[in-house]
Design an enzyme around this catalytic site. Sequence first.
Site, PDB file in Angstrom:
ATOM      1  N   HIS A   1      29.971  17.773  -8.433  1.00  0.00           N
ATOM      2  CA  HIS A   1      31.420  17.738  -8.206  1.00  0.00           C
ATOM      3  C   HIS A   1      32.016  16.572  -8.974  1.00  0.00           C
ATOM      4  O   HIS A   1      31.298  15.723  -9.506  1.00  0.00           O
ATOM      5  CB  HIS A   1      31.764  17.692  -6.712  1.00  0.00           C
ATOM      6  CG  HIS A   1      31.338  16.453  -5.983  1.00  0.00           C
ATOM      7  ND1 HIS A   1      30.016  16.039  -5.903  1.00  0.00           N
ATOM      8  CD2 HIS A   1      32.059  15.536  -5.271  1.00  0.00           C
ATOM      9  CE1 HIS A   1      29.950  14.937  -5.188  1.00  0.00           C
ATOM     10  NE2 HIS A   1      31.169  14.592  -4.801  1.00  0.00           N
TER      11      HIS A   1
ATOM     12  N   HIS B   1      33.746  13.854  -8.202  1.00  0.00           N
ATOM     13  CA  HIS B   1      33.950  12.481  -7.736  1.00  0.00           C
ATOM     14  C   HIS B   1      33.144  11.560  -8.659  1.00  0.00           C
ATOM     15  O   HIS B   1      32.022  11.890  -9.062  1.00  0.00           O
ATOM     16  CB  HIS B   1      33.501  12.320  -6.281  1.00  0.00           C
ATOM     17  CG  HIS B   1      34.516  12.850  -5.285  1.00  0.00           C
ATOM     18  ND1 HIS B   1      34.166  13.318  -4.045  1.00  0.00           N
ATOM     19  CD2 HIS B   1      35.868  12.962  -5.385  1.00  0.00           C
ATOM     20  CE1 HIS B   1      35.275  13.706  -3.408  1.00  0.00           C
ATOM     21  NE2 HIS B   1      36.314  13.506  -4.201  1.00  0.00           N
TER      22      HIS B   1
ATOM     23  N   ASP C   1      31.333   8.940  -8.578  1.00  0.00           N
ATOM     24  CA  ASP C   1      29.954   8.476  -8.374  1.00  0.00           C
ATOM     25  C   ASP C   1      28.929   9.558  -8.706  1.00  0.00           C
ATOM     26  O   ASP C   1      27.729   9.318  -8.623  1.00  0.00           O
ATOM     27  CB  ASP C   1      29.757   7.922  -6.956  1.00  0.00           C
ATOM     28  CG  ASP C   1      30.165   8.887  -5.858  1.00  0.00           C
ATOM     29  OD1 ASP C   1      31.062   9.729  -6.087  1.00  0.00           O
ATOM     30  OD2 ASP C   1      29.597   8.805  -4.746  1.00  0.00           O
ATOM     31  N   HIS C   2      29.397  10.743  -9.117  1.00  0.00           N
ATOM     32  CA  HIS C   2      28.485  11.824  -9.490  1.00  0.00           C
ATOM     33  C   HIS C   2      28.591  12.226 -10.958  1.00  0.00           C
ATOM     34  O   HIS C   2      27.801  13.034 -11.422  1.00  0.00           O
ATOM     35  CB  HIS C   2      28.718  13.046  -8.593  1.00  0.00           C
ATOM     36  CG  HIS C   2      28.373  12.772  -7.161  1.00  0.00           C
ATOM     37  ND1 HIS C   2      27.215  13.211  -6.573  1.00  0.00           N
ATOM     38  CD2 HIS C   2      29.022  12.034  -6.215  1.00  0.00           C
ATOM     39  CE1 HIS C   2      27.172  12.779  -5.316  1.00  0.00           C
ATOM     40  NE2 HIS C   2      28.252  12.059  -5.073  1.00  0.00           N
TER      41      HIS C   2
ATOM     42  N   HIS D   1      32.925  20.162   0.759  1.00  0.00           N
ATOM     43  CA  HIS D   1      33.244  18.743   0.604  1.00  0.00           C
ATOM     44  C   HIS D   1      34.752  18.643   0.379  1.00  0.00           C
ATOM     45  O   HIS D   1      35.455  19.643   0.446  1.00  0.00           O
ATOM     46  CB  HIS D   1      32.413  18.176  -0.558  1.00  0.00           C
ATOM     47  CG  HIS D   1      32.470  16.683  -0.689  1.00  0.00           C
ATOM     48  ND1 HIS D   1      32.374  15.821   0.384  1.00  0.00           N
ATOM     49  CD2 HIS D   1      32.614  15.885  -1.787  1.00  0.00           C
ATOM     50  CE1 HIS D   1      32.474  14.580  -0.059  1.00  0.00           C
ATOM     51  NE2 HIS D   1      32.618  14.583  -1.361  1.00  0.00           N
TER      52      HIS D   1
ATOM     53  N   ASP E   1      27.570  16.403  -2.412  1.00  0.00           N
ATOM     54  CA  ASP E   1      27.949  15.872  -1.104  1.00  0.00           C
ATOM     55  C   ASP E   1      28.384  17.038  -0.225  1.00  0.00           C
ATOM     56  O   ASP E   1      28.998  17.983  -0.719  1.00  0.00           O
ATOM     57  CB  ASP E   1      29.110  14.898  -1.232  1.00  0.00           C
ATOM     58  CG  ASP E   1      28.782  13.658  -2.061  1.00  0.00           C
ATOM     59  OD1 ASP E   1      27.639  13.516  -2.547  1.00  0.00           O
ATOM     60  OD2 ASP E   1      29.682  12.829  -2.271  1.00  0.00           O
TER      61      ASP E   1
END
Lengths: 302, 302
Positions: free
Chosen positions: A60, A62, A64-65, A140, A210
């Site tokens: 996804h 976000h 941090d990914h 998520h 997530d």
Amino acid sequence: MKLTILGCYAATPRSFTNPTSQVLEVKNHLFLIDCGEGTQMQLRRNKIKFSKIRHIFISHLHGDHFYGLVGLISTFRLLNREKELHVYGPKGIKEIITLQLKLANSWTNFPLLFHELNSKEPQLLFEDSAVMVKTIPLKHRIYTNGFLFQEKPGERKLLINEAVKYNIDVSLYNSLKKGKDVVSEDGELIENHLVTADPPPPKSYAFCSDTVFDPDIVPQIKHVNALYHESTFLESEMDLAFPTKHSTAKQAATIAKLASVKKLILGHYSTRYTDINLFRQEAETIFPNVDLADDGAEIIVE
Amino acid sequence: MKLTILGCYAATPRSFTNPTSQVLEVKNHLFLIDCGEGTQMQLRRNKIKFSKIRHIFISHLHGDHFYGLVGLISTFRLLNREKELHVYGPKGIKEIITLQLKLANSWTNFPLLFHELNSKEPQLLFEDSAVMVKTIPLKHRIYTNGFLFQEKPGERKLLINEAVKYNIDVSLYNSLKKGKDVVSEDGELIENHLVTADPPPPKSYAFCSDTVFDPDIVPQIKHVNALYHESTFLESEMDLAFPTKHSTAKQAATIAKLASVKKLILGHYSTRYTDINLFRQEAETIFPNVDLADDGAEIIVE
């Protein structure tokens, strides 16, 4: 199957912890799963031959990914990569990467192929003779997929001594490995099971990050050899898990139990916790075989 | 003025080297200059209170100078920053950042202000009572600016003993610091120079990366206290410097000499070189006061 954890922490990278990224080595592939900031440094630190990566799966959008993806692609360019690179990720990922390459007045010298996802049903992303990769739709805050990596059943194992005993010509060995009966030099029909053994059972790995606690994923991950399931929180912060659409260690363990997986791997820990062993302890009250993802850890999927 | 080098290597980050980023501490400001991948980790490792950063200057849109920006902005958001953040950089930078925030379905909870640049003339970017920041137009493969940080002359230094001796009322001390003559309690006109001393001379720092050898910048950086000038190559790789629009250590030293700067700081080393001392040795054949940028180094600008 060997899994290397490059980063396993939620939200913000810190001095010595890294956001989500993993490498799965399976049947001669190196699959990169998520690519948080600093992933290319982590690949180097863990001595992974990253020119071998041909498929990158982004769960996804976000940061941090995936904030490390554009840097990794740029580095492939600088290293004069020639091989195709396939990027699988949510719709929008192509625009993000191409805009940055365009503004740098550069383009890749290798074929860069985006496979943008927007389906809410499981999809087959990749398949060859040895392995399949499918999405696991997750719930998520934004559109998110987990990924299911499945080995295909291998060839039957030839029992050489038996094949010789039954006087089978070497040219028929491949047929035997494929499970066929053959006729020996003596003109006799030899049943396959007499000269071969079952191959090792195919292995499977499910990556689920997530996601909020969601038993709907259970049928798709049933009996996998290893399930990575995010556990951003402990039960003590349960009130934060649902509104942020994350899971607790106990919830991750509940999914592992419902799906009868062989091993549960926890990760995506909130940086509020200083001791990640607490996640294992909490999960083990529900499910016995728990491993902790940690930056640099290698986990053999058996 | 204190300069902290967060990263000083060209092209690709490696296990333990970082792409360009620096923090300049001057007159109560923390200015961030460039922001390659991993800058936020480097800020943490170097224990810099990065919530204090209010102005970020991006020289150009090659990845090794800005791929860490979106992550840093996202981290500010997660840390519940409230203070304004100003980003100065080439046209396009706003679209890159806002596209990524939009696709993550998030926006900053603090005012995020972009100042997009496309002028080829020096521009004033920031000014307050103590400091000014201007662009230094550079010649590179894409639109690029260096940055000139200049302290303004400080207030005159009050000589307390003298002020008491001349019987000057305390309420006039601020006028004295501003250089004005005052009238003493005895009705006498006191010339300013009798009771104050010159302030320390204002300091200046010029950041010039990335750039081909370009004497056109000399008038703008004349007499700066410290000049950071890229030296991607040594003279032995001179044939690579011009086509890639980079400089050698000797060329950087030539610019330092032409501009009569106090100190030259080298950096942006190609990762082909294993010993960065070679850059200093080469530069010192032209210019005596050479410092090497290195990840984590602190350099006092005097």
